[in-house]
Design a protein around this motif. Structure first.
Motif, PDB file in Angstrom:
ATOM      1  N   GLU A  88       0.913  -1.180  -0.467  1.00 16.43           N
ATOM      2  CA  GLU A  88      -0.168  -0.292  -0.547  1.00 16.43           C
ATOM      3  C   GLU A  88       1.277   1.628   0.186  1.00 16.43           C
ATOM      4  O   GLU A  88       0.407   2.038  -1.079  1.00 16.43           O
ATOM      5  N   ALA A  89       1.978   1.328   0.912  1.00 16.58           N
ATOM      6  CA  ALA A  89       2.736   2.295   0.850  1.00 16.58           C
ATOM      7  C   ALA A  89       3.535   2.680  -0.422  1.00 16.58           C
ATOM      8  O   ALA A  89       4.116   3.877  -0.817  1.00 16.58           O
ATOM      9  N   PHE A  90       4.078   1.958  -1.162  1.00 14.99           N
ATOM     10  CA  PHE A  90       4.612   1.982  -2.733  1.00 14.99           C
ATOM     11  C   PHE A  90       3.422   2.400  -3.450  1.00 14.99           C
ATOM     12  O   PHE A  90       3.892   2.609  -4.242  1.00 14.99           O
ATOM     13  N   GLN A  91       2.593   1.691  -3.140  1.00 16.72           N
ATOM     14  CA  GLN A  91       1.357   2.104  -4.704  1.00 16.72           C
ATOM     15  C   GLN A  91       1.062   3.592  -4.117  1.00 16.72           C
ATOM     16  O   GLN A  91       1.211   5.120  -5.281  1.00 16.72           O
ATOM     17  N   SER A  99      -2.209  11.351   2.828  1.00 19.59           N
ATOM     18  CA  SER A  99      -0.648  10.643   2.150  1.00 19.59           C
ATOM     19  C   SER A  99       0.722  11.646   2.892  1.00 19.59           C
ATOM     20  O   SER A  99       1.542  11.607   2.599  1.00 19.59           O
ATOM     21  N   SER A 100       0.194  12.410   3.814  1.00 22.54           N
ATOM     22  CA  SER A 100       1.140  13.261   4.273  1.00 22.54           C
ATOM     23  C   SER A 100       1.782  12.464   5.674  1.00 22.54           C
ATOM     24  O   SER A 100       3.473  13.221   5.201  1.00 22.54           O
ATOM     25  N   GLY A 101       1.508  11.894   6.386  1.00 17.73           N
ATOM     26  CA  GLY A 101       2.503  10.771   7.039  1.00 17.73           C
ATOM     27  C   GLY A 101       2.832  10.383   5.986  1.00 17.73           C
ATOM     28  O   GLY A 101       4.042  10.554   6.909  1.00 17.73           O
ATOM     29  N   LEU A 102       2.956  10.028   4.765  1.00 21.28           N
ATOM     30  CA  LEU A 102       3.760   8.591   4.747  1.00 21.28           C
ATOM     31  C   LEU A 102       5.280   9.747   3.924  1.00 21.28           C
ATOM     32  O   LEU A 102       5.664   8.932   3.682  1.00 21.28           O
ATOM     33  N   ARG A 103       4.260  10.525   2.904  1.00 19.96           N
ATOM     34  CA  ARG A 103       5.090  11.850   2.570  1.00 19.96           C
ATOM     35  C   ARG A 103       6.051  12.554   3.720  1.00 19.96           C
ATOM     36  O   ARG A 103       7.513  13.117   3.187  1.00 19.96           O
ATOM     37  N   ALA A 104       6.205  12.097   4.688  1.00 22.13           N
ATOM     38  CA  ALA A 104       7.339  12.138   5.671  1.00 22.13           C
ATOM     39  C   ALA A 104       7.875  12.141   6.175  1.00 22.13           C
ATOM     40  O   ALA A 104       9.129  12.476   6.954  1.00 22.13           O
ATOM     41  N   ILE A 105       8.477  10.836   5.572  1.00 27.23           N
ATOM     42  CA  ILE A 105       9.218   9.855   5.690  1.00 27.23           C
ATOM     43  C   ILE A 105      10.249  10.157   4.636  1.00 27.23           C
ATOM     44  O   ILE A 105      11.895   9.756   4.629  1.00 27.23           O
ATOM     45  N   PHE A 106      10.493  11.023   4.065  1.00 29.37           N
ATOM     46  CA  PHE A 106      11.043  10.967   2.881  1.00 29.37           C
ATOM     47  C   PHE A 106      11.339  13.220   3.185  1.00 29.37           C
ATOM     48  O   PHE A 106      11.160  13.700   3.678  1.00 29.37           O
ATOM     49  N   ALA A 152      14.215   2.706   5.117  1.00 31.29           N
ATOM     50  CA  ALA A 152      14.423   1.581   6.836  1.00 31.29           C
ATOM     51  C   ALA A 152      13.178   2.249   7.584  1.00 31.29           C
ATOM     52  O   ALA A 152      12.471   1.671   8.097  1.00 31.29           O
ATOM     53  N   GLN A 153      12.740   3.889   7.209  1.00 37.21           N
ATOM     54  CA  GLN A 153      11.258   4.117   8.389  1.00 37.21           C
ATOM     55  C   GLN A 153      10.617   3.232   7.612  1.00 37.21           C
ATOM     56  O   GLN A 153       9.261   2.803   8.920  1.00 37.21           O
ATOM     57  N   LEU A 154      10.439   2.807   6.521  1.00 39.70           N
ATOM     58  CA  LEU A 154       9.301   1.789   6.229  1.00 39.70           C
ATOM     59  C   LEU A 154       9.117   0.362   6.945  1.00 39.70           C
ATOM     60  O   LEU A 154       7.780   0.070   7.399  1.00 39.70           O
ATOM     61  N   ILE A 155      10.358   0.179   6.492  1.00 44.06           N
ATOM     62  CA  ILE A 155      10.414  -1.383   7.634  1.00 44.06           C
ATOM     63  C   ILE A 155      10.130  -0.917   8.584  1.00 44.06           C
ATOM     64  O   ILE A 155       9.516  -2.032   9.386  1.00 44.06           O
ATOM     65  N   HIS A 156      10.464   0.033   9.542  1.00 42.44           N
ATOM     66  CA  HIS A 156      10.448   0.232  10.820  1.00 42.44           C
ATOM     67  C   HIS A 156       9.310   0.254  11.051  1.00 42.44           C
ATOM     68  O   HIS A 156       8.938  -0.111  12.034  1.00 42.44           O
ATOM     69  N   GLY A 197      26.660   1.048   1.914  1.00 44.45           N
ATOM     70  CA  GLY A 197      26.376   0.877   3.234  1.00 44.45           C
ATOM     71  C   GLY A 197      25.444  -0.136   4.051  1.00 44.45           C
ATOM     72  O   GLY A 197      25.100  -1.008   3.102  1.00 44.45           O
ATOM     73  N   TRP A 198      25.381   0.378   4.917  1.00 40.86           N
ATOM     74  CA  TRP A 198      24.491  -1.467   5.453  1.00 40.86           C
ATOM     75  C   TRP A 198      23.197  -0.099   6.744  1.00 40.86           C
ATOM     76  O   TRP A 198      23.788   0.794   7.119  1.00 40.86           O
ATOM     77  N   CYS A 199      22.402  -0.908   6.950  1.00 41.94           N
ATOM     78  CA  CYS A 199      21.079  -0.786   7.995  1.00 41.94           C
ATOM     79  C   CYS A 199      20.493  -1.505   8.613  1.00 41.94           C
ATOM     80  O   CYS A 199      20.684  -3.004   8.088  1.00 41.94           O
ATOM     81  N   ALA A 200      20.390  -1.498   9.798  1.00 44.68           N
ATOM     82  CA  ALA A 200      20.257  -2.289  10.847  1.00 44.68           C
ATOM     83  C   ALA A 200      18.502  -1.712  11.219  1.00 44.68           C
ATOM     84  O   ALA A 200      19.175  -0.767  12.162  1.00 44.68           O
ATOM     85  N   ILE A 201      17.567  -2.345  11.462  1.00 39.24           N
ATOM     86  CA  ILE A 201      16.147  -1.865  12.201  1.00 39.24           C
ATOM     87  C   ILE A 201      15.780  -2.470  13.123  1.00 39.24           C
ATOM     88  O   ILE A 201      15.639  -3.967  12.846  1.00 39.24           O
ATOM     89  N   PHE A 202      15.792  -1.786  14.008  1.00 39.61           N
ATOM     90  CA  PHE A 202      15.632  -2.511  15.949  1.00 39.61           C
ATOM     91  C   PHE A 202      14.276  -2.090  15.995  1.00 39.61           C
ATOM     92  O   PHE A 202      14.288  -1.174  15.259  1.00 39.61           O
ATOM     93  N   ALA A 203      13.542  -3.201  16.850  1.00 42.10           N
ATOM     94  CA  ALA A 203      12.221  -2.347  17.320  1.00 42.10           C
ATOM     95  C   ALA A 203      11.845  -0.875  17.449  1.00 42.10           C
ATOM     96  O   ALA A 203      11.809  -0.133  17.903  1.00 42.10           O
ATOM     97  N   ASP A 204      13.372  -0.547  18.285  1.00 39.72           N
ATOM     98  CA  ASP A 204      13.201   0.502  18.811  1.00 39.72           C
ATOM     99  C   ASP A 204      14.363   2.027  18.118  1.00 39.72           C
ATOM    100  O   ASP A 204      14.249   2.985  19.313  1.00 39.72           O
ATOM    101  N   ARG A 205      14.705   1.418  16.793  1.00 37.03           N
ATOM    102  CA  ARG A 205      15.616   2.484  16.490  1.00 37.03           C
ATOM    103  C   ARG A 205      16.097   1.653  15.104  1.00 37.03           C
ATOM    104  O   ARG A 205      15.833   0.685  15.116  1.00 37.03           O
TER     105      ARG A 205
END
Length: 149
Positions: free
Chosen positions: A6-9, A40-47, A87-91, A122-130
Motif C-alpha cells: 500500500e505504501a509503495f502504491q 498521504s502526508s504521513g507517508l510523505r513525511a518519511i522522505f 528503513a522508515q517504511l520497514i520500521h 552502506g548498511w542499515c540495521a532496523i530494531f524495534a526501538d531504533r
C-alpha cells in the motif's frame, strides 16, 4: 506485506501526480497524517523531499511453502536508491517482526566509469526501538582516522 504494498502504491501514485486510493485504517495508523487535508502526508513525511516520495527501489515478496507464515521481501534498484525512507517504511510496517529480531539490508553504489566518490554503499540495521544506518564512506573515514580497530 500488505502495508508495504500500500505504501509503495501511494508513493507511486503521488509520483505520477495521481490521487491515491483511500488509505486503509492500518495505513493511517502507521502513517498518521501530518496535514488533516492530505491523507498521504504521513507517508510523505518519511522522505527528505515530501514532494518527491520515491523509495528508489522495486520489490517482490511472498511466502514460501516451507514457511507459509513468513513473508520474505526483496528490494532491488538500478537507480536512485533511498535507504532512509526504506528503513522508515520497514520500521513502521514490520513492528511485530522487529520485536522478535532485527531486520537489515545492505546496498552498493557503482558507476560505469572510474570516478572519485562514485562508488560506495552502506548498511542499515532496523530494531524495534531504533534504526542504525551508515554509508561505507562514513565507515572508511572513521577507519582512516583510527576509529575502527
Amino acid at each position: 506485506m500488505a502495508l508495504i504494498e500500500e505504501a509503495f502504491q501511494v508513493a507511486a501514485d503521488l509520483m505520477d501526480d495521481c490521487e491515491p486510493s483511500d488509505p486503509t485504517p492500518e495505513f493511517l495508523a502507521i502513517f498518521p497524517p501530518t496535514d488533516p487535508a492530505d491523507c498521504s502526508s504521513g507517508l510523505r513525511a518519511i522522505f527528505s523531499d515530501p514532494n518527491f516520495p520515491s523509495f528508489g527501489v522495486d520489490f517482490e515478496g511472498g511466502n514460501s511453502l516451507e514457511a507459509p507464515d513468513v513473508c520474505t521481501i526483496c528490494f532491488f534498484s538500478d537507480t536512485d536508491f533511498q535507504p532512509d525512507p526504506l528503513a522508515q517504511l520497514i520500521h513502521r510496517c514490520c513492528r511485530e517482526t522487529l520485536t522478535k529480531a532485527p531486520i537489515g539490508f545492505e546496498w552498493a553504489l557503482s558507476c560505469s566509469r572510474p570516478r572519485v566518490n562514485e562508488f560506495g554503499g552502506g548498511w542499515c540495521a532496523i530494531f524495534a526501538d531504533r534504526i542504525e544506518i551508515e554509508s561505507t564512506r562514513e565507515a572508511l573515514a572513521r577507519a582512516l582516522e583510527g576509529g575502527i580497530i
